[in-house]
Design a protein around this motif. Structure first.
Motif, short mmCIF file in Angstrom:
data_model
loop_
_atom_site.label_atom_id
_atom_site.label_comp_id
_atom_site.label_asym_id
_atom_site.label_seq_id
_atom_site.Cartn_x
_atom_site.Cartn_y
_atom_site.Cartn_z
N LEU A 94 0.84 -1.19 0.00
CA LEU A 94 0.00 0.00 0.00
C LEU A 94 0.87 1.24 0.00
N ASP A 95 0.61 2.13 -0.93
CA ASP A 95 1.36 3.38 -1.04
C ASP A 95 0.50 4.51 -0.50
N ARG A 96 0.89 5.07 0.62
CA ARG A 96 0.11 6.13 1.27
C ARG A 96 0.59 7.53 0.88
N SER A 97 1.48 7.64 -0.08
CA SER A 97 2.05 8.95 -0.41
C SER A 97 1.00 9.90 -0.98
N LEU A 98 0.02 9.41 -1.74
CA LEU A 98 -1.01 10.28 -2.27
C LEU A 98 -1.91 10.82 -1.16
N ASP A 99 -2.23 9.97 -0.18
CA ASP A 99 -3.02 10.42 0.96
C ASP A 99 -2.26 11.48 1.74
N TYR A 100 -0.97 11.25 1.92
CA TYR A 100 -0.13 12.18 2.67
C TYR A 100 -0.02 13.51 1.93
N SER A 101 0.14 13.48 0.63
CA SER A 101 0.24 14.73 -0.12
C SER A 101 -1.08 15.49 -0.10
N ALA A 102 -2.22 14.80 -0.13
CA ALA A 102 -3.52 15.47 -0.02
C ALA A 102 -3.67 16.13 1.34
N HIS A 103 -3.19 15.45 2.39
CA HIS A 103 -3.24 16.01 3.74
C HIS A 103 -2.37 17.27 3.83
N ILE A 104 -1.18 17.23 3.27
CA ILE A 104 -0.29 18.40 3.27
C ILE A 104 -0.93 19.55 2.50
N GLN A 105 -1.57 19.24 1.37
CA GLN A 105 -2.24 20.28 0.58
C GLN A 105 -3.34 20.96 1.38
N GLU A 106 -4.12 20.17 2.13
CA GLU A 106 -5.18 20.73 2.98
C GLU A 106 -4.59 21.65 4.04
N LEU A 107 -3.50 21.23 4.67
CA LEU A 107 -2.85 22.06 5.69
C LEU A 107 -2.34 23.37 5.10
N LEU A 108 -1.75 23.31 3.91
CA LEU A 108 -1.24 24.52 3.27
C LEU A 108 -2.37 25.49 2.92
N LEU A 109 -3.49 24.96 2.44
CA LEU A 109 -4.62 25.82 2.13
C LEU A 109 -5.20 26.47 3.39
N LYS A 110 -5.24 25.70 4.47
CA LYS A 110 -5.73 26.23 5.75
C LYS A 110 -4.82 27.36 6.24
N ILE A 111 -3.52 27.16 6.16
CA ILE A 111 -2.56 28.20 6.58
C ILE A 111 -2.71 29.43 5.69
N GLN A 112 -2.89 29.22 4.40
CA GLN A 112 -3.03 30.34 3.47
C GLN A 112 -4.28 31.16 3.80
N LYS A 113 -5.39 30.49 4.11
CA LYS A 113 -6.62 31.20 4.46
C LYS A 113 -6.45 31.99 5.76
N GLU A 114 -5.81 31.36 6.76
CA GLU A 114 -5.58 32.06 8.03
C GLU A 114 -4.68 33.27 7.83
N ASP A 115 -3.67 33.11 7.01
CA ASP A 115 -2.74 34.21 6.73
C ASP A 115 -3.46 35.36 6.01
N ALA A 116 -4.30 35.01 5.04
CA ALA A 116 -5.04 36.03 4.31
C ALA A 116 -6.01 36.77 5.23
N ALA A 117 -6.65 36.05 6.15
CA ALA A 117 -7.59 36.68 7.08
C ALA A 117 -6.85 37.60 8.06
N ARG A 118 -5.66 37.22 8.46
CA ARG A 118 -4.90 37.99 9.43
C ARG A 118 -4.31 39.25 8.80
N THR A 119 -3.89 39.17 7.56
CA THR A 119 -3.24 40.32 6.92
C THR A 119 -4.21 41.20 6.15
N ALA A 120 -5.48 40.83 6.08
CA ALA A 120 -6.46 41.66 5.35
C ALA A 120 -6.63 42.98 6.09
N PRO A 121 -6.70 44.08 5.35
CA PRO A 121 -6.86 45.38 6.01
C PRO A 121 -8.24 45.46 6.65
N ALA A 122 -8.27 46.14 7.80
CA ALA A 122 -9.53 46.32 8.50
C ALA A 122 -10.43 47.21 7.66
#
Length: 133
Positions: A94-122
Motif C-alpha cells: 500500500l502506497d500512502r504517499s497520495l493520501d499524505y500529499s492530499a493532507h499536506i495540501q489541505e494544511l497549506l490551504l488552511k494556513i493560506q486562508k488564516e494568513d489572508a484573514a490575518r493580513t487583510a486590512p480592517a
C-alpha cells in the motif's frame, strides 16, 4: 543484471499491471486503484507493486482483499505479456504517499486562508464629517 534493464522491466510491468487492473479484472470490490510504482529484485524473481487506493475505509479494505485474491491472475497475465525467463513472484504494498500529499495540501490551504484573514486590512469606518464643496 543490468540496472537499466531492471528499470525498463519495472516500468513495463507498471504499465501492464495498470492495464490489467483497469480492463481485465472483473472483481466488483476493486475500485479506484492507481499503480504508483513497481520494484523488482536484481534477478527479476520478485516484484513489489505499490498501489494507492481511494475511497472510504471499508472500500479500501474490500479493494485490498480483491487485489490480493487476483494476484495469481495478474501474475499469469504478466507472464503472457512480458517475455521473461521467469515470471516474477508478485506482492502488493500500500502506497500512502497520495493520501499524505492530499493532507499536506489541505494544511497549506488552511494556513493560506488564516494568513489572508490575518493580513487583510480592517474595513474603513464610515466618515461622520460632511464634505464641503
Amino acid at each position: 543484471m543490468s540496472q537499466l534493464r531492471v528499470e525498463k522491466v519495472q516500468e513495463l510491468m507498471k504499465q501492464e499491471i495498470s492495464e490489467i487492473i483497469l480492463r481485465e479484472l472483473k472483481d466488483p470490490r476493486i475500485g479506484f486503484v492507481t499503480v504508483t510504482s513497481v520494484e523488482c529484485t536484481g534477478d527479476l524473481r520478485e516484484a513489489k507493486i505499490y498501489v494507492s487506493l481511494m475511497g472510504s475505509e471499508q472500500q479500501v479494505k474490500d479493494c485490498w482483499q480483491g487485489l490480493q485474491s487476483s494476484l495469481g491472475f495478474i501474475r499469469r497475465e504478466i507472464g503472457k505479456r512480458i517475455r521473461l525467463r521467469f515470471t516474477p513472484e508478485l506482492t502488493f504494498a500500500l502506497d500512502r504517499s497520495l493520501d499524505y500529499s492530499a493532507h499536506i495540501q489541505e494544511l497549506l490551504l488552511k494556513i493560506q486562508k488564516e494568513d489572508a484573514a490575518r493580513t487583510a486590512p480592517a474595513p474603513a469606518e464610515p466618515s461622520t464629517e460632511k464634505e464641503t464643496s
